[in-house]
Design an enzyme around this catalytic site. Structure first.
Site, PDB file in Angstrom:
ATOM      1  N   LYS A 166     -83.343 128.772 -49.036  1.00  0.00           N
ATOM      2  CA  LYS A 166     -84.083 129.094 -50.262  1.00  0.00           C
ATOM      3  C   LYS A 166     -83.450 128.327 -51.414  1.00  0.00           C
ATOM      4  O   LYS A 166     -82.208 128.294 -51.531  1.00  0.00           O
ATOM      5  CB  LYS A 166     -83.989 130.596 -50.542  1.00  0.00           C
ATOM      6  CG  LYS A 166     -84.676 131.442 -49.493  1.00  0.00           C
ATOM      7  CD  LYS A 166     -86.177 131.385 -49.667  1.00  0.00           C
ATOM      8  CE  LYS A 166     -86.867 132.388 -48.778  1.00  0.00           C
ATOM      9  NZ  LYS A 166     -88.340 132.302 -48.907  1.00  0.00           N
ATOM     10  N   ASP A 187     -87.153 126.107 -49.031  1.00  0.00           N
ATOM     11  CA  ASP A 187     -88.284 126.910 -49.522  1.00  0.00           C
ATOM     12  C   ASP A 187     -88.030 127.248 -50.982  1.00  0.00           C
ATOM     13  O   ASP A 187     -87.067 127.952 -51.310  1.00  0.00           O
ATOM     14  CB  ASP A 187     -88.417 128.195 -48.688  1.00  0.00           C
ATOM     15  CG  ASP A 187     -89.649 129.015 -49.061  1.00  0.00           C
ATOM     16  OD1 ASP A 187     -90.360 128.647 -50.025  1.00  0.00           O
ATOM     17  OD2 ASP A 187     -89.906 130.040 -48.386  1.00  0.00           O
ATOM     18  N   GLU A 233     -91.123 123.820 -48.563  1.00  0.00           N
ATOM     19  CA  GLU A 233     -92.115 124.896 -48.609  1.00  0.00           C
ATOM     20  C   GLU A 233     -92.375 125.311 -50.054  1.00  0.00           C
ATOM     21  O   GLU A 233     -91.436 125.560 -50.816  1.00  0.00           O
ATOM     22  CB  GLU A 233     -91.546 126.066 -47.790  1.00  0.00           C
ATOM     23  CG  GLU A 233     -92.529 127.162 -47.469  1.00  0.00           C
ATOM     24  CD  GLU A 233     -91.893 128.213 -46.530  1.00  0.00           C
ATOM     25  OE1 GLU A 233     -91.047 127.850 -45.683  1.00  0.00           O
ATOM     26  OE2 GLU A 233     -92.249 129.393 -46.667  1.00  0.00           O
ATOM     27  N   ASP A 286     -97.264 127.935 -48.562  1.00  0.00           N
ATOM     28  CA  ASP A 286     -97.081 129.318 -48.124  1.00  0.00           C
ATOM     29  C   ASP A 286     -97.936 130.181 -49.065  1.00  0.00           C
ATOM     30  O   ASP A 286     -99.103 130.474 -48.774  1.00  0.00           O
ATOM     31  CB  ASP A 286     -95.576 129.656 -48.166  1.00  0.00           C
ATOM     32  CG  ASP A 286     -95.237 131.119 -47.916  1.00  0.00           C
ATOM     33  OD1 ASP A 286     -96.150 131.942 -47.807  1.00  0.00           O
ATOM     34  OD2 ASP A 286     -94.037 131.468 -47.851  1.00  0.00           O
ATOM     35  N   LYS A 331     -98.503 133.290 -42.634  1.00  0.00           N
ATOM     36  CA  LYS A 331     -98.012 134.668 -42.524  1.00  0.00           C
ATOM     37  C   LYS A 331     -99.222 135.537 -42.251  1.00  0.00           C
ATOM     38  O   LYS A 331    -100.171 135.550 -43.040  1.00  0.00           O
ATOM     39  CB  LYS A 331     -97.336 135.110 -43.827  1.00  0.00           C
ATOM     40  CG  LYS A 331     -95.997 134.443 -44.048  1.00  0.00           C
ATOM     41  CD  LYS A 331     -95.313 134.958 -45.279  1.00  0.00           C
ATOM     42  CE  LYS A 331     -94.034 134.171 -45.517  1.00  0.00           C
ATOM     43  NZ  LYS A 331     -93.515 134.370 -46.871  1.00  0.00           N
ATOM     44  N   GLY A 358     -92.461 134.673 -42.004  1.00  0.00           N
ATOM     45  CA  GLY A 358     -92.050 136.069 -41.906  1.00  0.00           C
ATOM     46  C   GLY A 358     -91.934 136.713 -43.274  1.00  0.00           C
ATOM     47  O   GLY A 358     -91.884 136.035 -44.299  1.00  0.00           O
TER      48      GLY A 358
HETATM   49  O1  OSB Z   1     -91.326 132.596 -48.778  1.00  0.00           O
HETATM   50  O2  OSB Z   1     -91.144 132.746 -46.689  1.00  0.00           O
HETATM   51  C1  OSB Z   1     -90.974 133.234 -47.813  1.00  0.00           C
HETATM   52  C2  OSB Z   1     -89.063 136.516 -47.517  1.00  0.00           C
HETATM   53  C3  OSB Z   1     -89.647 137.239 -48.515  1.00  0.00           C
HETATM   54  C4  OSB Z   1     -90.609 136.663 -49.292  1.00  0.00           C
HETATM   55  C5  OSB Z   1     -91.010 135.344 -49.069  1.00  0.00           C
HETATM   56  C6  OSB Z   1     -90.437 134.618 -48.040  1.00  0.00           C
HETATM   57  C7  OSB Z   1     -89.427 135.204 -47.282  1.00  0.00           C
HETATM   58  C8  OSB Z   1     -88.707 134.508 -46.221  1.00  0.00           C
HETATM   59  C9  OSB Z   1     -88.140 135.353 -45.121  1.00  0.00           C
HETATM   60  O3  OSB Z   1     -88.473 133.314 -46.230  1.00  0.00           O
HETATM   61  C10 OSB Z   1     -88.423 134.839 -43.770  1.00  0.00           C
HETATM   62  C11 OSB Z   1     -88.070 135.886 -42.729  1.00  0.00           C
HETATM   63  O4  OSB Z   1     -88.765 136.919 -42.647  1.00  0.00           O
HETATM   64  O5  OSB Z   1     -87.079 135.711 -42.033  1.00  0.00           O
HETATM   65 MG    MG Z   2     -92.063 130.747 -48.182  1.00  0.00          MG
END
Ligand code: OSB
Ligand code: MG
Length: 370
Positions: free
Chosen positions: A164, A189, A214, A239, A263, A291
């Site tokens: 992230k 991301d 991302e 996303d 998702k 996720g």
């Molecule tokens: O942007 O993918 C995302 C978690 C909370 C909100 C947004 C995101 C995420 C994750 C977690 O990246 C991914 C996971 O569930 O392992």
């Molecule tokens: Mg994401």
């Protein structure tokens, strides 16, 4: 399928460690589980919203309201559901509220597979016995902290690492990981934390050979992403911007994205996920399964859908121990040394709630009888 009863549960589980994204920090997971009962079977679904507007506009309270007052009555009004894809049409006149819709859509898919006596993956058209997962790592205080966390996950067997990022905690962090761990599958991301003014930063990132970046720009944008994609080599993955197959079509047409993090919850369920998967396949665009810091039920649906052939990058579908000391479903999800997760071969999602934990983590419950 004749649905006789639907149960909503409000549940809470503590995260092992806080998870920070560009806009917030999460310390616990508060969620809704939906049970759809027929005479002989129970289908399960999960609503991935949070107690506050977090990643999208929904909250658990808005989702509960939409489920209780609108979606559950639509299921009960229908005499019989012969195929779960009918649910997507049944809900289509209600705009958005994808996470609420997804919870019921997923539960009906599970029920359908159980009534047919086949694994959900097979009901969805999947063809894999194992799926590949990666790990998503929240924003860390320092790049040294990040290196330690990445090292730990690589030791556990994860092979694809998603970091992230947000302004100020981006290129230096990614460079440090690349330098230390060499040629691993690395991606970033941004959760919408940049604008087109940051184009030079993304050109710098091109040098890092990331498998993708991302959602760099606004959560509701597909125009600026097309401009950014035209200016950089790294694959952009949308996303937050994609809520439906129609959104996906438009983004592909504009050249805004070269892969989609699908998702299930964000797009309103498994039927819509399949549609996006198929559309992308017809454009030679590989997809992958994202996720939402998933607990047992939503993770189960992710494992099943990720068996479809155009899921070509590792998903965010980590082992149970990634986020939880004790998840409430059985069997536990583990990864092998190649970052692979076994796909259940038993009917439906292939996971069962562990009764005492299921009840222990439930703090509100309501039953709806047809
Ligand atoms: O942007 O993918 C995302 C978690 C909370 C909100 C947004 C995101 C995420 C994750 C977690 O990246 C991914 C996971 O569930 O392992
Ligand atoms: Mg994401």
């Amino acid at each position: 399928m004749k649905v006789e009863k639907i149960v909503l549960r409000r549940m809470k589980m503590q995260l092992k460690n806080p998870f920070e994204v560009s806009f917030a920090v999460l310390k616990e997971r508060d969620f809704i589980v939906v049970e759809v009962h027929s005479k002989d079977f129970i289908g399960y679904g999960d609503c991935s919203a949070m107690p506050f507007p977090f990643y999208n506009e929904e909250t658990n309270n808005t989702a509960w309201h939409i489920l209780e007052d609108f979606l559950i009555p639509l299921i009960f009004e229908k005499q019989d559901i012969s195929h779960p894809e009918e649910v997507n049409n049944l809900f289509s006149h209600i705009r958005r509220n994808q996470m609420a819709k997804s919870a019921l859509d997923c539960a009906i898919w599970d029920l359908y597979a159980k009534e047919k006596g086949i694994p959900l993956s097979q009901a969805l058209g999947g063809n894999r016995n194992q799926i590949e997962t990666g790990v998503s790592i929240g924003i860390q205080q320092t790049s040294d902290d990040l290196l330690r966390v990445v090292e730990g996950h690589l030791e556990e067997g994860y092979r694809r690492v998603k970091i992230k990022i947000k302004p100020g905690k981006d290129i230096k962090y990614l460079e440090a990981v690349r330098k230390r761990f060499g040629d691993i599958m690395l991606m970033a991301d941004a959760n919408s934390s940049y604008t087109l003014n940051d184009i030079d930063l993304f050109k710098e990132m091109d040098k890092l050979n990331l498998i993708m970046i991302e959602q760099p720009l606004s959560h509701d944008d597909i125009v600026d992403h097309a401009k950014l994609q035209a200016a950089i080599k790294t694959r952009i993955c949308l996303d937050e911007s994609i809520h439906s197959v129609e959104d996906a079509r438009k983004a592909i047409e504009l050249g805004s994205t070269q892969t989609i993090n699908i998702k299930v919850a964000r797009v309103g369920g498994l039927t819509e996920t399949k549609k996006i998967h198929d559309l992308c396949a017809s454009h030679n665009i590989p997809v992958w399964c994202g996720g939402m810091i998933d607990t047992g039920i939503s993770r189960a649906h992710n494992i099943s859908i990720a068996t479809l052939p155009n899921f070509k990058f590792p998903g965010d579908i980590p082992a149970s121990t990634r986020y939880w000391n004790e998840d409430f479903v059985y069997p536990e999800v583990t990864i092998d040394k190649n970052s692979m997760v076994e796909v259940p071969q038993t009917p439906g999602i292939g996971f069962q709630p562990i009764t005492n934990l299921y009840d222990q983590f439930t703090y509100a419950k309501k039953e709806f009888i047809k």
